[in-house]
Scaffold this motif. Structure first.
Motif, PDB file in Angstrom:
ATOM      1  N   GLU A 198       3.869   1.451  -1.101  1.00 44.77           N
ATOM      2  CA  GLU A 198       4.502   1.527  -2.427  1.00 44.77           C
ATOM      3  C   GLU A 198       3.519   2.102  -3.463  1.00 44.77           C
ATOM      4  OE1 GLU A 198       7.545   1.064  -3.133  1.00 44.77           O
ATOM      5  OE2 GLU A 198       7.498   1.039  -5.316  1.00 44.77           O
ATOM      6  N   ILE A 199       2.256   1.683  -3.344  1.00 46.27           N
ATOM      7  CA  ILE A 199       1.239   2.200  -4.283  1.00 46.27           C
ATOM      8  C   ILE A 199       1.148   3.725  -4.172  1.00 46.27           C
ATOM      9  CG2 ILE A 199      -1.270   2.323  -4.686  1.00 46.27           C
ATOM     10  CD1 ILE A 199      -1.336  -0.699  -3.945  1.00 46.27           C
ATOM     11  N   PHE A 200       1.060   4.217  -2.949  1.00 52.99           N
ATOM     12  CA  PHE A 200       0.904   5.670  -2.778  1.00 52.99           C
ATOM     13  C   PHE A 200       2.188   6.423  -3.151  1.00 52.99           C
ATOM     14  CE2 PHE A 200      -2.811   4.390  -0.320  1.00 52.99           C
ATOM     15  CZ  PHE A 200      -3.737   5.283  -0.820  1.00 52.99           C
ATOM     16  N   ARG A 205       3.468  13.846 -13.919  1.00 51.81           N
ATOM     17  CA  ARG A 205       2.446  14.330 -14.858  1.00 51.81           C
ATOM     18  C   ARG A 205       2.331  15.854 -14.787  1.00 51.81           C
ATOM     19  NH1 ARG A 205      -3.711  12.149 -14.995  1.00 51.81           N
ATOM     20  NH2 ARG A 205      -3.726  13.255 -13.027  1.00 51.81           N
ATOM     21  N   LYS A 216       0.840  -1.206   0.000  1.00 50.03           N
ATOM     22  CA  LYS A 216       0.000   0.000   0.000  1.00 50.03           C
ATOM     23  C   LYS A 216       0.877   1.258   0.000  1.00 50.03           C
ATOM     24  CE  LYS A 216      -3.545   2.348   2.554  1.00 50.03           C
ATOM     25  NZ  LYS A 216      -4.030   2.604   3.909  1.00 50.03           N
ATOM     26  N   ARG A 227       4.023   9.578  -9.901  1.00 49.31           N
ATOM     27  CA  ARG A 227       3.379   9.700 -11.221  1.00 49.31           C
ATOM     28  C   ARG A 227       2.610  11.008 -11.340  1.00 49.31           C
ATOM     29  NH1 ARG A 227       0.418   4.057 -12.407  1.00 49.31           N
ATOM     30  NH2 ARG A 227      -0.285   5.207 -14.226  1.00 49.31           N
ATOM     31  N   ILE A 228       1.945  11.396 -10.232  1.00 50.53           N
ATOM     32  CA  ILE A 228       1.198  12.663 -10.259  1.00 50.53           C
ATOM     33  C   ILE A 228       2.166  13.831 -10.446  1.00 50.53           C
ATOM     34  CG2 ILE A 228      -0.153  14.259  -8.836  1.00 50.53           C
ATOM     35  CD1 ILE A 228      -1.521  11.700  -7.666  1.00 50.53           C
ATOM     36  N   ARG A 244       4.334   5.477  -5.485  1.00 55.82           N
ATOM     37  CA  ARG A 244       4.360   5.517  -6.963  1.00 55.82           C
ATOM     38  C   ARG A 244       3.315   6.479  -7.508  1.00 55.82           C
ATOM     39  NH1 ARG A 244       5.193  -0.626  -9.316  1.00 55.82           N
ATOM     40  NH2 ARG A 244       6.967  -1.146  -8.012  1.00 55.82           N
ATOM     41  N   SER A 245       2.151   6.469  -6.851  1.00 52.49           N
ATOM     42  CA  SER A 245       1.093   7.375  -7.313  1.00 52.49           C
ATOM     43  C   SER A 245       1.550   8.826  -7.212  1.00 52.49           C
ATOM     44  CB  SER A 245      -0.177   7.193  -6.474  1.00 52.49           C
ATOM     45  OG  SER A 245      -0.606   5.865  -6.557  1.00 52.49           O
TER      46      SER A 245
END
Lengths: 291, 183
Positions: free
Chosen positions: A10-12, A22, A8, A18-19, A14-15
């Motif tokens: 790691e997900i945040f 972007r 979890k 990525r944000i 990476r998110s």
């Protein structure tokens, strides 16, 4: 295998990356696109109208834009300013008189008028000539004169010739060819000049400043004997009468010789204008129809 | 049961704990599903993390027309295929991870397949060709409907039906007499 909590996190992580990436890409794209857009807009606003204007008013097209080819804002009626703008190709400047009459500068006494105009344009003490038009309401050559047009109050007459006298009066339209007397109706016809022809003559006479000439004028000076190239050919007479509004002026020049230039600038201008008018008149169909 | 769609809706409304619910419910299944393609638990986990981060980054890309599980499995399959394509080009494998893999797979199997029957079938599934393996997994392990499985696999319902029929036929052969009982 990682724990669920680790996954979890790691997900945040990476998110978030990525944000951020972007956002960075968007700002980078904007940093490139916005100045590009502004540059293109500025270019189109500033340069495009100029390019289009040049395309419409091509310098080689003498019929478009200003009749005499003069630059915008310049006075089209001053002798000094009466030089064509068609000089970008490095060719000799062409005077209004040359353009109007269509003669070459070397021809007859027209060359004197051209020289006069060239000298006048460089002369610091150029005489101011009353302006028949403001620069904003110059006559449009493509339209016929209106009631308020100064051309309505403008008329002229020209006598030229030696033993036989040629004559034209714009008011009556009488054109006479080589008669002994202007009143003799033989070899005469009615000739109405076109608006363009009248306007050309009006411009020429306006540039000449007729009022500054004496009634009896000798373009070769007071003592003809002292004139270096004084020819021994048959003399001709030039009588130019101009009527504009309430002003009438007649200038008579006796003993004029073909191919004889005046040393005086004013004399060159007078002879050049008379020659130009003469050529316009002798170029009409009415003149050619006369025997 | 909405397969996480309700939880995701709550997550979009700002409830962060809803994301934990989705993770608990779907993460291991997704890793197990992706592992069927990539045959590498660590890579499958990595891909699953990417899929879940998609949910966070592109919050409004999921339109709730399919279940969240279907949506995640669609993303997972797509990314797994990308990974396989990429791996073919790169073509490397770390020794340490290769040694770790069987152990991890067993752990994952224990997490996802608590049922003994499923474990036996899972062992037989490994011998099936690619699409048959996937359809059996989706329908029998993830308990997706035929339509949902068809969406994940980008096939129509009839194709899924046929694949499933042939896959079961193959499994019967592989499992032998026990297979009749298990299926």
């Amino acid at each position: 295998m990682r724990e669920l909590n680790e996954c979890k996190a790691e997900i945040f992580r990476r998110s978030e990356n990525r944000i951020n990436r972007r956002k960075k890409n968007i700002s980078r794209a904007l940093a490139f696109c916005v100045p590009l857009f502004l540059a293109v807009t500025a270019w189109s606003v500033t340069l495009l109208p100029t390019v289009m204007y040049d395309g419409i008013n091509c310098p080689c097209d003498t019929d478009s834009g200003n009749e005499s080819g003069l630059k915008e804002g310049e006075d089209g009626f001053r002798p000094g300013a009466a030089v064509s703008a068609d000089m970008t190709d490095g060719s000799e400047p062409v005077s209004v008189i040359d353009e109007v009459s269509g003669t070459k500068p070397s021809e007859s006494y027209t060359s004197s008028a051209s020289d006069y105009i060239k000298e006048e344009s460089s002369s610091p003490e150029r005489p101011e000539i009353p302006q028949p038009y403001e620069s904003s309401d110059k006559p449009d050559n493509t339209e016929p004169p209106t009631e308020d047009d100064p051309l309505n109050n403008f008329s002229f007459s020209l006598n030229w010739g030696g033993s036989g006298m040629n004559y034209y009066n714009s008011k009556t339209g009488m054109l006479v060819k080589k008669t002994d007397s202007a009143t003799d109706p033989i070899n005469s016809t009615n000739c109405r000049l076109t608006f363009e022809q009248t306007l050309k003559i009006y411009k020429l006479i306006s540039a000449l400043e007729v009022d500054s000439y004496p009634d009896s004028y000798n373009p070769y000076g007071d003592d003809p004997a002292e004139f270096p190239n004084y020819p021994q050919s048959e003399p001709i007479i030039l009588i130019l009468s101009v009527s504009c509004d309430d002003t009438d002026k007649t200038v008579t020049a006796d003993n004029i010789f073909e191919n004889c230039e005046s040393a005086d600038i004013k004399g060159q201008a007078f002879l050049g204008v008379c020659k130009a008018i003469e050529e316009i008149l002798t170029g009409t169909e009415a003149w050619n129809a006369l025997p | 049961m909405d397969n996480g769609a309700g939880s995701y809706r709550r997550f979009l409304d700002g409830d962060e704990s809803a994301f934990d619910e989705i993770m608990n419910e779907l993460f291991s299944s997704l890793v197990f599903f992706i592992d069927r393609y990539v045959h590498d638990v660590c890579a499958a986990e990595d891909i699953a993390i990417d899929v879940f981060s998609d949910l966070v980054v592109h919050k409004h890309r999921y339109n709730f027309k399919v279940t969240l599980k279907t949506y995640l499995f669609m993303l997972g399959r797509s990314r797994a295929l990308d990974y396989i394509r990429h791996r073919k080009i790169i073509g490397f494998e770390e020794l340490s991870e290769a040694q770790k893999q069987p152990c991890d797979e067993e752990t994952l199997e224990e997490i996802v397949l608590a049922d003994e029957r499923k474990r036996a079938v899972n062992a037989a599934i490994a011998k099936l060709p690619g699409d048959m393996r996937t359809v059996i997994h989706l329908v029998y392990f993830e308990e997706l409907t035929y339509d949902e499985a068809a969406k994940v696999m980008k096939k129509n319902r009839k194709q899924v039906d046929n694949l499933l029929y042939r896959a079961k036929k193959e499994l019967r052969i592989i499992l032998g007499e026990d297979g009749e009982l298990l299926l």
